[in-house]
Design an enzyme around this catalytic site. Structure first.
Site, PDB file in Angstrom:
ATOM      1  N   ARG A  84       0.892  -1.176   0.000  1.00 51.48           N
ATOM      2  CA  ARG A  84       0.000   0.000   0.000  1.00 51.48           C
ATOM      3  C   ARG A  84       0.919   1.211   0.000  1.00 51.48           C
ATOM      4  O   ARG A  84       1.641   1.431   0.987  1.00 51.48           O
ATOM      5  CB  ARG A  84      -0.931  -0.002   1.208  1.00 51.48           C
ATOM      6  CG  ARG A  84      -1.654   1.322   1.370  1.00 51.48           C
ATOM      7  CD  ARG A  84      -2.806   1.259   2.355  1.00 51.48           C
ATOM      8  NE  ARG A  84      -3.949   0.577   1.775  1.00 51.48           N
ATOM      9  CZ  ARG A  84      -5.177   0.618   2.290  1.00 51.48           C
ATOM     10  NH1 ARG A  84      -5.415   1.305   3.382  1.00 51.48           N
ATOM     11  NH2 ARG A  84      -6.160  -0.036   1.697  1.00 51.48           N
ATOM     12  N   HIS A 118      -7.336   1.088  -6.626  1.00 55.25           N
ATOM     13  CA  HIS A 118      -7.598   0.181  -5.495  1.00 55.25           C
ATOM     14  C   HIS A 118      -8.320  -1.053  -6.047  1.00 55.25           C
ATOM     15  O   HIS A 118      -9.497  -1.275  -5.787  1.00 55.25           O
ATOM     16  CB  HIS A 118      -8.451   0.915  -4.455  1.00 55.25           C
ATOM     17  CG  HIS A 118      -8.443   0.284  -3.097  1.00 55.25           C
ATOM     18  ND1 HIS A 118      -7.691  -0.830  -2.773  1.00 55.25           N
ATOM     19  CD2 HIS A 118      -9.128   0.607  -1.961  1.00 55.25           C
ATOM     20  CE1 HIS A 118      -7.897  -1.154  -1.506  1.00 55.25           C
ATOM     21  NE2 HIS A 118      -8.761  -0.302  -0.987  1.00 55.25           N
ATOM     22  N   GLN A 166     -10.304  -3.677  -3.839  1.00 51.99           N
ATOM     23  CA  GLN A 166     -11.592  -3.228  -3.319  1.00 51.99           C
ATOM     24  C   GLN A 166     -12.684  -3.323  -4.391  1.00 51.99           C
ATOM     25  O   GLN A 166     -13.803  -3.735  -4.116  1.00 51.99           O
ATOM     26  CB  GLN A 166     -11.476  -1.780  -2.821  1.00 51.99           C
ATOM     27  CG  GLN A 166     -12.763  -1.227  -2.251  1.00 51.99           C
ATOM     28  CD  GLN A 166     -13.169  -1.851  -0.931  1.00 51.99           C
ATOM     29  OE1 GLN A 166     -12.384  -1.869   0.002  1.00 51.99           O
ATOM     30  NE2 GLN A 166     -14.394  -2.370  -0.848  1.00 51.99           N
ATOM     31  N   ASP A 176     -17.210   7.403  -1.871  1.00 53.74           N
ATOM     32  CA  ASP A 176     -15.988   7.214  -1.080  1.00 53.74           C
ATOM     33  C   ASP A 176     -15.697   8.551  -0.408  1.00 53.74           C
ATOM     34  O   ASP A 176     -16.323   9.586  -0.723  1.00 53.74           O
ATOM     35  CB  ASP A 176     -14.846   6.791  -2.029  1.00 53.74           C
ATOM     36  CG  ASP A 176     -13.545   6.455  -1.303  1.00 53.74           C
ATOM     37  OD1 ASP A 176     -13.566   6.271  -0.078  1.00 53.74           O
ATOM     38  OD2 ASP A 176     -12.501   6.375  -1.982  1.00 53.74           O
ATOM     39  N   CYS A 227     -16.350   1.776   0.188  1.00 46.31           N
ATOM     40  CA  CYS A 227     -15.204   0.927   0.555  1.00 46.31           C
ATOM     41  C   CYS A 227     -14.850   1.050   2.034  1.00 46.31           C
ATOM     42  O   CYS A 227     -14.209   0.157   2.585  1.00 46.31           O
ATOM     43  CB  CYS A 227     -14.012   1.267  -0.314  1.00 46.31           C
ATOM     44  SG  CYS A 227     -13.430   2.979  -0.141  1.00 46.31           S
ATOM     45  N   ARG A 231     -14.016  -8.668   1.597  1.00 47.94           N
ATOM     46  CA  ARG A 231     -12.597  -8.428   1.295  1.00 47.94           C
ATOM     47  C   ARG A 231     -11.797  -9.726   1.492  1.00 47.94           C
ATOM     48  O   ARG A 231     -10.893 -10.014   0.728  1.00 47.94           O
ATOM     49  CB  ARG A 231     -12.017  -7.319   2.202  1.00 47.94           C
ATOM     50  CG  ARG A 231     -12.561  -5.919   1.993  1.00 47.94           C
ATOM     51  CD  ARG A 231     -12.187  -5.313   0.656  1.00 47.94           C
ATOM     52  NE  ARG A 231     -10.775  -5.250   0.365  1.00 47.94           N
ATOM     53  CZ  ARG A 231      -9.950  -4.255   0.707  1.00 47.94           C
ATOM     54  NH1 ARG A 231     -10.428  -3.213   1.332  1.00 47.94           N
ATOM     55  NH2 ARG A 231      -8.669  -4.298   0.382  1.00 47.94           N
TER      56      ARG A 231
HETATM   57  N1  NVA Z   1      -9.943   6.754  -1.610  1.00 45.79           N
HETATM   58  C1  NVA Z   1      -9.644   6.300  -0.277  1.00 45.79           C
HETATM   59  C2  NVA Z   1      -9.870   4.821  -0.174  1.00 45.79           C
HETATM   60  C3  NVA Z   1      -9.652   4.263   1.205  1.00 45.79           C
HETATM   61  C4  NVA Z   1      -9.815   2.777   1.264  1.00 45.79           C
HETATM   62  C5  NVA Z   1      -8.220   6.657   0.085  1.00 45.79           C
HETATM   63  O1  NVA Z   1      -7.319   6.492  -0.752  1.00 45.79           O
HETATM   64  O2  NVA Z   1      -7.986   7.094   1.208  1.00 45.79           O
HETATM   65  N1   CP Z   2     -11.370  -0.126   2.118  1.00 46.27           N
HETATM   66  C1   CP Z   2     -10.101  -0.199   2.570  1.00 46.27           C
HETATM   67  O1   CP Z   2      -9.150  -0.437   1.804  1.00 46.27           O
HETATM   68  O2   CP Z   2     -10.003  -0.042   3.903  1.00 46.27           O
HETATM   69  P1   CP Z   2      -8.658   0.123   4.744  1.00 46.27           P
HETATM   70  O3   CP Z   2      -8.058   1.440   4.357  1.00 46.27           O
HETATM   71  O4   CP Z   2      -9.104   0.058   6.165  1.00 46.27           O
HETATM   72  O5   CP Z   2      -7.733  -0.998   4.378  1.00 46.27           O
END
Ligand code: NVA
Ligand code: CP
Length: 309
Positions: free
Chosen positions: A111, A138, A141, A229, A268, A296
């Site tokens: 990540r 992502h 997801q 989101d 998500c 997930r």
């Molecule tokens: N768009 C959000 C998704 C979190 C799972 C982010 O990148 O923070």
């Molecule tokens: N939806 C998602 O990826 O959640 P986290 O940021 O908690 O992993």
């Protein structure tokens, strides 16, 4: 993908056939077993004797726990670290890190802030690499979201999925998915806060049925799935001017009532009640966000199995 290695970095590297088959395998894996305990290993134990390493440059609840659980259920082990704990933090290169970790573990999930870090890691890795979220996409997801829609409402083909809010990593993976499965994707974002126009153009050129520049009420009408989101992704600067512009894009009961009677709401998570979605919607009858979060685990299992197969 690099050479024969199967990296799971973006959905747009899949053929339609291979993506359908991955999605079906996630459904099959979930449905094929009555689970007696959350750490019970699946009959095929496809990750037995294997180690998944996970490196997080940003926080995570779902991705971290679901991948760890998935790996246990596939018979494997995990090592999870924050990127700051690694020598990366003291200037060791991504490529050197990838070469070293490839000698210890069988698969790596990253990540990262920058998508290019995942690409660089994968280019230097001799084991499969999974994108567990970047600034660009992502994919894990969105695979889960498709799974959640289909298990509750049948195949996504022919349905209308509507995205509300600023374009972000989630939007991009939805756009990639729209090139692979025959559904209509409506993108309802304010001017100057839309998804990457190059990603939209590429998908449209590939035949994706994408409707953008659409107003919220028109976008919601007859939708089968409403998705949103956070307005500020991890790493984004919070900005009240942007918040004000986004007010009209909040998913409210009024918008949901314009969608089909059996429409579902997805997010998500983490959610910000009162910003991108009202409490009434996210905690209401049409919200499938808890199934979505639970799925997930099943989607990660499908992804890990696909990477090893
Ligand atoms: N768009 C959000 C998704 C979190 C799972 C982010 O990148 O923070
Ligand atoms: N939806 C998602 O990826 O959640 P986290 O940021 O908690 O992993």
């Amino acid at each position: 993908m690099t050479g024969k290695l199967k990296h799971f970095i973006d959905l747009d590297s899949f053929s339609k056939k291979d993506f359908r088959s991955l999605l079906d395998s996630c459904h099959d894996r979930k449905n094929s077993k009555i689970r007696h305990g959350k750490a019970e290993v699946d009959t095929d134990a496809c990750a037995e004797h294997k180690i998944l390493a996970m490196i997080f440059e940003k926080p995570s609840t779902r991705t971290r726990f679901s991948f760890e659980t998935a790996m246990y259920q596939l018979g494997g082990k995990t090592i999870t670290v924050g990127a700051n704990d690694l020598q990366l933090n003291r200037g060791e290169t991504i490529s050197d890190t990838a070469k070293v970790l490839s000698r210890y573990v069988d698969i790596v999930m990253l990540r990262t802030n920058k998508h290019s870090s995942i690409i660089e890691f994968a280019s230097n890795s001799s084991v499969p690499v999974i994108n567990g979220l970047s600034d660009r996409s992502h994919p894990c997801q969105v695979l889960t979201d498709l799974m959640t829609f289909e298990e509750n409402r049948g195949k996504i083909n022919g349905n209308i999925v509507t995205w509300f809010g600023p374009g972000n990593n989630m939007t991009h993976s939805w756009i990639h998915a729209a090139s692979l499965l025959d559904f209509e994707l409506r993108l309802c974002s304010p001017e100057n806060f839309g998804a990457d126009i190059n990603i939209i153009k590429k998908a449209k050129d590939e035949g994706a049925n994408i409707v953008d520049n659409i107003l919220p009420k028109d976008a919601a009408k007859d939708s089968n799935c409403i998705v949103t989101d956070t307005w500020f992704s991890m790493g984004d600067k919070e900005d009240n001017a942007k918040r004000k512009i986004l007010e009209n894009y909040q998913v409210t009961s009024e918008l949901i009532n314009l969608a089909k009677d059996d429409s579902i709401f997805l997010h998500c998570l983490p959610a910000h009640r009162g910003e991108e979605v009202t409490e009434e919607v996210i905690d209401g009858d049409k919200s499938f966000v808890w199934d979505e979060a639970g799925n997930r685990v099943h989607a990660q299992k499908g992804i890990i199995d696909w990477c090893f197969s």
